[in-house]
Design an enzyme around this catalytic site. Structure first.
Site, PDB file in Angstrom:
ATOM      1  N   GLY A 171     -29.190 -70.082 -63.639  1.00 51.35           N
ATOM      2  CA  GLY A 171     -28.861 -68.808 -64.256  1.00 51.35           C
ATOM      3  C   GLY A 171     -28.270 -67.756 -63.347  1.00 51.35           C
ATOM      4  O   GLY A 171     -27.388 -66.989 -63.750  1.00 51.35           O
ATOM      5  N   THR A 182     -26.083 -73.168 -70.076  1.00 50.18           N
ATOM      6  CA  THR A 182     -27.320 -73.673 -69.470  1.00 50.18           C
ATOM      7  C   THR A 182     -27.029 -74.022 -68.018  1.00 50.18           C
ATOM      8  O   THR A 182     -25.931 -74.484 -67.698  1.00 50.18           O
ATOM      9  CB  THR A 182     -27.858 -74.897 -70.224  1.00 50.18           C
ATOM     10  OG1 THR A 182     -29.042 -75.352 -69.529  1.00 50.18           O
ATOM     11  CG2 THR A 182     -26.862 -76.041 -70.307  1.00 50.18           C
ATOM     12  N   GLY A 183     -27.998 -73.784 -67.161  1.00 47.01           N
ATOM     13  CA  GLY A 183     -27.777 -74.112 -65.751  1.00 47.01           C
ATOM     14  C   GLY A 183     -28.488 -73.117 -64.854  1.00 47.01           C
ATOM     15  O   GLY A 183     -29.400 -72.413 -65.295  1.00 47.01           O
ATOM     16  N   GLY A 237     -33.283 -65.023 -66.237  1.00 48.27           N
ATOM     17  CA  GLY A 237     -32.053 -65.778 -65.999  1.00 48.27           C
ATOM     18  C   GLY A 237     -30.898 -65.271 -66.834  1.00 48.27           C
ATOM     19  O   GLY A 237     -30.905 -64.146 -67.358  1.00 48.27           O
ATOM     20  N   ASP A 238     -29.903 -66.121 -66.993  1.00 47.62           N
ATOM     21  CA  ASP A 238     -28.685 -65.735 -67.714  1.00 47.62           C
ATOM     22  C   ASP A 238     -28.840 -65.809 -69.229  1.00 47.62           C
ATOM     23  O   ASP A 238     -28.127 -65.105 -69.968  1.00 47.62           O
ATOM     24  CB  ASP A 238     -27.534 -66.670 -67.323  1.00 47.62           C
ATOM     25  CG  ASP A 238     -27.856 -68.123 -67.649  1.00 47.62           C
ATOM     26  OD1 ASP A 238     -28.983 -68.575 -67.341  1.00 47.62           O
ATOM     27  OD2 ASP A 238     -27.000 -68.813 -68.248  1.00 47.62           O
ATOM     28  N   THR A 254     -33.002 -75.862 -71.192  1.00 46.36           N
ATOM     29  CA  THR A 254     -32.667 -74.731 -72.073  1.00 46.36           C
ATOM     30  C   THR A 254     -31.929 -75.239 -73.304  1.00 46.36           C
ATOM     31  O   THR A 254     -31.225 -76.244 -73.232  1.00 46.36           O
ATOM     32  CB  THR A 254     -31.754 -73.776 -71.279  1.00 46.36           C
ATOM     33  OG1 THR A 254     -32.543 -73.202 -70.248  1.00 46.36           O
ATOM     34  CG2 THR A 254     -31.129 -72.691 -72.120  1.00 46.36           C
ATOM     35  N   ARG A 270     -38.778 -62.826 -62.980  1.00 48.65           N
ATOM     36  CA  ARG A 270     -37.385 -63.301 -62.925  1.00 48.65           C
ATOM     37  C   ARG A 270     -36.810 -63.537 -64.329  1.00 48.65           C
ATOM     38  O   ARG A 270     -37.448 -64.105 -65.193  1.00 48.65           O
ATOM     39  CB  ARG A 270     -37.352 -64.595 -62.116  1.00 48.65           C
ATOM     40  CG  ARG A 270     -35.951 -65.209 -61.976  1.00 48.65           C
ATOM     41  CD  ARG A 270     -35.709 -66.274 -63.017  1.00 48.65           C
ATOM     42  NE  ARG A 270     -34.447 -66.977 -62.780  1.00 48.65           N
ATOM     43  CZ  ARG A 270     -33.855 -67.754 -63.685  1.00 48.65           C
ATOM     44  NH1 ARG A 270     -34.392 -67.910 -64.870  1.00 48.65           N
ATOM     45  NH2 ARG A 270     -32.733 -68.366 -63.416  1.00 48.65           N
TER      46      ARG A 270
END
Ligand code: ASP
Length: 312
Positions: free
Chosen positions: A233, A230-231, A209-210, A179, A207
């Site tokens: 989410g 980033t990671g 994510g964050d 990301t 889905r």
């Protein structure tokens, strides 16, 4: 006498290109050179805008576009595939001065999703659009469209196949990161944040994510800071990472570094891995990550630096 209206701040730009198991023996020298060059080019693009007195918002959008266009990162061209082999892209942008924000989730045809997020912020009455509706809005706005082949790269296809054949979980660390994000402080003292991603390899069922969720993966508030994350989410959503960092700075008086480390420690307690970048109107520029590496860089009037591994 200097008044608030014409006060000049030292500008700052911080970027990330994803966090994960990024270690020296896993990255070929050529790949490492390519990644460092791409990060530097992104920093150079945003720096030029900020050094010329431009807005933090313009700087973070332009910086993220460079990384979206580079197939080495999981955003725009080079985004990871869904389980069905599609590209479903998420992005968000936020301006600290007004706390206006725009986000898109699951879009599939806009060349630069970050510009679509900005169009949602500026040209729609909404904060977040998703799926087909967001794709329609993008066409109506006249944003540059790209076919599925544009986003797809052989390496991402290989990763999806590997995930399927090894029956790996979505959270198998190696395959989900990349990301991109940028946070900036401009010379007027305003901050902005932008994040763009393909999400995680093999994601299903729409889905999200964050990254496109305001307050989770992206947040900007002139009263506190700008954050891009980033990671993994799901953990960042549960922690409300980006807003939590700003809240600690605003209400508890934490420095950017203390707030970022504290919130990343809480993400780790939940079981999540990843990282964040932060700038504040006071000129702080920080990052924090709990993975072996994070593609990252910082720029100011003093110059630009990029880093990859945890020990840099
Ligand atoms: N945070 C992103 C997501 O969960 C993935 C990433 O940062 O690589 O969608």
């Amino acid at each position: 006498m200097t008044t608030a209206a014409n006060a000049q701040t030292d500008w700052k730009l911080v970027i990330h290109g994803g966090a994960g198991v990024i270690e020296r023996d896993r990255l070929s020298p050529e790949k490492e050179r390519e990644i460092r060059a791409a990060l530097d080019q992104a920093l150079a693009t945003g720096s030029k805008i900020l050094a010329d007195g431009g807005d933090a918002l313009d700087a973070v959008e332009a910086t993220v576009k460079v990384l979206e266009n580079d197939p080495n990162f999981n955003a725009g061209r080079g985004a990871v595939f869904t389980y069905e082999g599609r590209s479903e892209l998420d992005a968000a942008i936020m301006e600290g001065e007004t706390r206006k924000a725009g986000a898109v989730a699951g879009v599939s045809a806009t060349k630069n999703p970050i510009s679509l997020a900005r169009a949602v912020m500026e040209d729609s009455p909404h904060v977040m659009l998703s799926g087909d509706g967001a794709d329609i809005f993008s066409r109506e706005q006249g944003l540059e469209q790209a076919p599925p082949e544009y986003f797809a790269t052989p390496e991402r296809r290989r990763q999806l196949e590997e995930m399927k054949s090894n029956k790996l979980s979505w959270f198998d660390v190696d395959m989900k990161y990349g990301t991109v994000g940028a946070v900036a402080l401009d010379s007027e003292g305003h901050v902005a944040a932008a994040t763009s991603t393909g999400g995680i390899t093999g994601k299903r069922w729409g889905r999200i994510g964050d990254s496109p969720i305001i307050g989770a993966g992206t947040y900007a508030d002139d009263r506190a800071c700008a954050v891009s994350a980033t990671g993994a989410g799901e953990f960042f959503i549960r922690e409300g990472v980006a807003h939590e960092i700003c809240a600690r700075m605003r209400m508890k008086g934490d420095t950017a570094e203390v707030a970022a480390d504290a919130v990343m420690a809480e993400v780790a307690e939940l079981g999540g891995t990843g990282g964040v970048i932060v700038v504040s109107p006071q000129g702080e520029a920080a990052w924090s990550f709990n993975t072996p590496g994070m593609y990252r860089g910082k720029a100011s009037a003093e110059g630009r630096t990029v880093a990859i591994f945890g020990d840099e």
